[in-house]
Design an enzyme around this catalytic site. Structure first.
Site, PDB file in Angstrom:
ATOM      1  N   HIS A  25       0.870  -1.181   0.000  1.00  0.00           N
ATOM      2  CA  HIS A  25       0.000   0.000   0.000  1.00  0.00           C
ATOM      3  C   HIS A  25       0.902   1.225   0.000  1.00  0.00           C
ATOM      4  O   HIS A  25       1.877   1.273   0.747  1.00  0.00           O
ATOM      5  CB  HIS A  25      -0.879  -0.028   1.250  1.00  0.00           C
ATOM      6  CG  HIS A  25      -2.014   0.939   1.208  1.00  0.00           C
ATOM      7  ND1 HIS A  25      -1.842   2.301   1.258  1.00  0.00           N
ATOM      8  CD2 HIS A  25      -3.353   0.737   1.092  1.00  0.00           C
ATOM      9  CE1 HIS A  25      -3.027   2.884   1.193  1.00  0.00           C
ATOM     10  NE2 HIS A  25      -3.962   1.960   1.090  1.00  0.00           N
ATOM     11  N   ARG A  38      -6.577  10.428  -0.092  1.00  0.00           N
ATOM     12  CA  ARG A  38      -6.390  10.885  -1.482  1.00  0.00           C
ATOM     13  C   ARG A  38      -7.731  10.978  -2.196  1.00  0.00           C
ATOM     14  O   ARG A  38      -7.968  11.909  -2.963  1.00  0.00           O
ATOM     15  CB  ARG A  38      -5.428   9.945  -2.216  1.00  0.00           C
ATOM     16  CG  ARG A  38      -3.972  10.185  -1.826  1.00  0.00           C
ATOM     17  CD  ARG A  38      -3.044   9.112  -2.379  1.00  0.00           C
ATOM     18  NE  ARG A  38      -3.197   7.866  -1.640  1.00  0.00           N
ATOM     19  CZ  ARG A  38      -3.266   6.656  -2.199  1.00  0.00           C
ATOM     20  NH1 ARG A  38      -3.174   6.521  -3.509  1.00  0.00           N
ATOM     21  NH2 ARG A  38      -3.411   5.580  -1.450  1.00  0.00           N
TER      22      ARG A  38
END
Ligand code: FAD
Length: 633
Positions: free
Chosen positions: A249, A269
């Protein structure tokens, strides 16, 4: 073996995350006496930690969304190595599984007109993740547990015993599956608290044990994730596919060192956060690969407009699939443009109001305040890649979840199974995967039991003795190595030599080192007795981590291309030839890992026709595309 507690069930589900609970509900609904076993406390599984949401093409926020778009995104994310049938079933059935969860009592966040709200996430063309703030997994588990309690109340009304239809064995670790010929006959384990040994006799077993992250030093995974289900399956004669594909990740915490690896949700994000290097540059625009160029913005202005006007602008490159973002961050750090703690900046403070951040990302705000003394409404976060998810796993029949290989009666669902996500999983596609394939595995395990009639497999007492002796061996050895030392060395090998960027010589070296570790793992000893003895538990987990790591390292050396969660510095391109290959791991009776090449199933033509030919050409050979016709929808 008089000291072994014994139970009889129709279906035993190993794992109490989303996949396990959903499978257990289904098996019980099919009238099967069902046990749920979990290594940690009931309610504490990775599923609980899932923050962002569950992907389902309900089309609530953008009505252009439908299962075909979701299917396309999933295949693109997995770089077309996915088992297409699993991706198809998943895209089709995820909305039903989400709505069904609301009938069990879940309550997802809402749109203004009262529909289930959906958020943007990396690789998903439209807002698609059903969510509950940034605590979606908690709601999923809470609801499934509530459903189990309600089923137990029904059973109580009918039989006077709450646990007559479904019973939970928490803090119980399964260390071996027992067979009768080729058929599953039971599962053997120990209770964490008092070290008591337990045998579950059952003709059908569903593996739902989750991931393998604890073989790596920097990981978002917690202590239980030692690849137990993967290893149990291998030892029972099942096969694993594509173990080279691990998802790093892009955003794990990097500071302070004690929390390194803990996840920072992608929702940061999705909700507007951007990545910057130490020079203040928003660098992701430099890392958009050709295959994705058409879908991603080229300027900051366009990327920023997308949040409010997604129909007329392209997505910000921060929302590329995870493998792309993780590699980009890795390159920036390597080029000397990292932060003081060796990460990159993730900034939402300068982009959104404190009220917005607190409403959308309450857990992240709390996590950084508590663990790093950083206020994310005022300061940027420091982040870096962390080992997060394994795409590889038990090879299964896509429709039923039945394990491939020689074994009968074994099923797998959720992260422990392989194929669905190809070489890279999109965020949000796991929670939906658990519901879709958990249900299917429970249903098919139940019908397998029905098909047996009276001829149920039996556990052999000799096998029980062997399992018991193997489990107790580390306690009886006095002169062996400390399991923690061996674990540390195993993690170092995987982190350094089988990490994000891989090279031939290093992979060869890793296999030599893993072979040495094998001798050491076989001889570890644990001090103390059977009561709550983590050293003993680790000694037993180690052999699972080792065999799973061997599969990963072997497959990573074999696959001479870069795709999704497997990057070879010496073979940086995707190869259409390798796209046709699944690498299948099996275990010989003497414990040797072997690898086989197997063709990736060919997509049905009406599914192939959902993509543009120009896009398919980036992945597939002319031969494969000879019969292509566009599907009219
Ligand atoms: P898990 O939920 O991992 O549960 C595994 C179960 O198996 C546990 O109960 C464990 O105790 C048990 N178990 C393991 N070994 C044994 C054994 N030997 N004996 C008995 N029991 C055993 N995915 C998304 O889609 N969206 C997200 O937003 C998201 N966020 C995430 C955040 C974090 C921090 C993490 C770590 C993962 C996240 N993921 C997300 C991934 C997703 O949570 C997992 O892939 C998914 O929950 C796995 O579910 P599962 O049911 O397969 O297993």
């Amino acid at each position: 073996s008089a000291d072994i507690e014994r139970h009889q069930y129709d279906v035993v589900v190993i794992g109490a995350g989303g996949a396990g609970l959903r499978a257990a509900v289904e098996a019980r609904l099919a009238g099967k006496k069902t046990a749920i076993i979990s290594k940690s406390l009931f309610g504490k599984a990775h599923t609980v930690m899932a923050e962002g949401g569950a992907a389902a093409a309900m089309g609530n926020v953008n009505s252009n969304d439908n299962w075909m778009v979701h299917f396309r995104d999933t295949m693109r994310g997995g770089k077309f190595l996915n088992n297409f049938r699993m991706a198809e079933l998943h895209a089709h059935e995820a909305p039903d599984r989400i709505w069904e969860l609301e009938t069990y009592g879940a309550l997802f966040d809402r749109t203004k007109d009262g529909k289930i709200s959906q958020r943007n996430f990396g690789g998903h063309e439209y807002p698609r993740l059903a969510h509950v703030g940034d605590r979606t997994g908690l709601e999923l588990i809470r609801t499934l547990q509530q459903k189990i309690v309600s089923l137990q109340q029904e059973d109580f009304a009918a039989t006077g015993d709450f646990e007559s239809g479904i019973r939970v064995f928490a803090e119980t670790t399964i260390v071996e599956l027992l067979l009768d010929g080729d058929r599953v006959a039971g599962a053997f384990g120990y209770r964490r608290e008092d070290g008591g040994l337990v045998l579950f006799q059952a003709p059908a077993i569903v593996l739902a044990t989750g991931g393998v992250g604890k073989s790596y030093k920097v990981t978002s995974n917690s202590w239980e994730y030692t690849g137990d289900g993967h290893a149990l399956a291998l030892r029972a004669g099942a096969t694993l596919i594509n173990m080279e594909f691990l998802q790093f990740h892009p955003t794990g915490m990097v500071w302070p060192p004690s929390v390194k690896g803990i996840l920072v949700t992608e929702s940061v994000r999705g909700d507007g956060g951007i990545l910057k290097n130490s020079e203040g540059k928003r660098f992701m625009f430099d890392y958009v690969p050709d295959v994705f160029r058409k879908q991603y913005a080229e300027t900051e202005e366009e990327a920023d407009r997308w949040y409010t006007d997604p129909d007329n602008n392209r997505r910000p490159p921060e929302l590329l699939p995870r493998d792309e973002v993780a590699r980009a961050i890795n390159s920036e750090i390597k080029a000397g443009r990292g932060t003081p703690s060796g990460g990159i900046y993730l900034d939402i403070a300068s982009r959104r109001s404190p009220e917005f951040i607190l409403k959308r990302l309450p857990s992240m705000h709390h996590q950084f305040k508590e663990l790093a003394d950083v206020d994310i409404t005022k300061q940027p976060m420091e982040i870096g890649p962390t080992c997060h998810y394994v795409m590889g796993g038990v090879e299964v029949d896509p429709d039923s979840g039945a394990a491939a290989g020689t074994v009968q009666g074994l099923f797998a669902a959720g992260e422990v199974s392989g194929g669905m996500h190809g070489s890279n999983r999109l965020g949000g596609n796991s929670l939906s995967d658990l519901l879709v394939f958990g249900k299917r595995a429970g249903e098919h395990a139940a019908s397998y039991v029905d098909s047996l009639g009276a001829s149920r497999p039996k556990v052999s007492e000799t096998d029980v003795e062997v399992a018991r002796d193997t489990a107790l061996a580390p306690l009886e050895r006095t002169d062996g190595e400390n399991p923690y030392t061996v674990w540390h060395d195993l993690q170092q090998v995987m982190q350094d030599l089988v990490g994000i960027i891989r090279r031939k010589a290093e992979l060869e070296d890793s296999l030599k080192q893993l072979a040495d570790l094998r001798g050491r793992v076989a001889k570890v000893s644990a001090n103390g007795g059977r009561k709550f003895n983590p050293g003993w538990h680790l000694a037993l987990d180690l052999r699972n981590m080792l065999v799973v790591s061997e599969c990963t390292a072997k497959a990573a050396l074999e696959r001479e291309e870069s795709r999704g969660g497997h990057t070879r510095e010496d073979f940086p391109e995707m190869s259409p030839k390798w796209r046709q290959v699944n690498l299948v791991c099996s275990l010989s009776p003497s414990g040797e890992v072997s690898l086989l090449h197997q063709p990736v199933p060919t997509m049905r033509s009406e599914l192939l026709g959902l993509f543009e030919l120009s896009e398919l050409k980036k992945y597939m050979t002319d031969e494969e595309l000879a019969g292509y016709t566009e599907t009219q929808v």
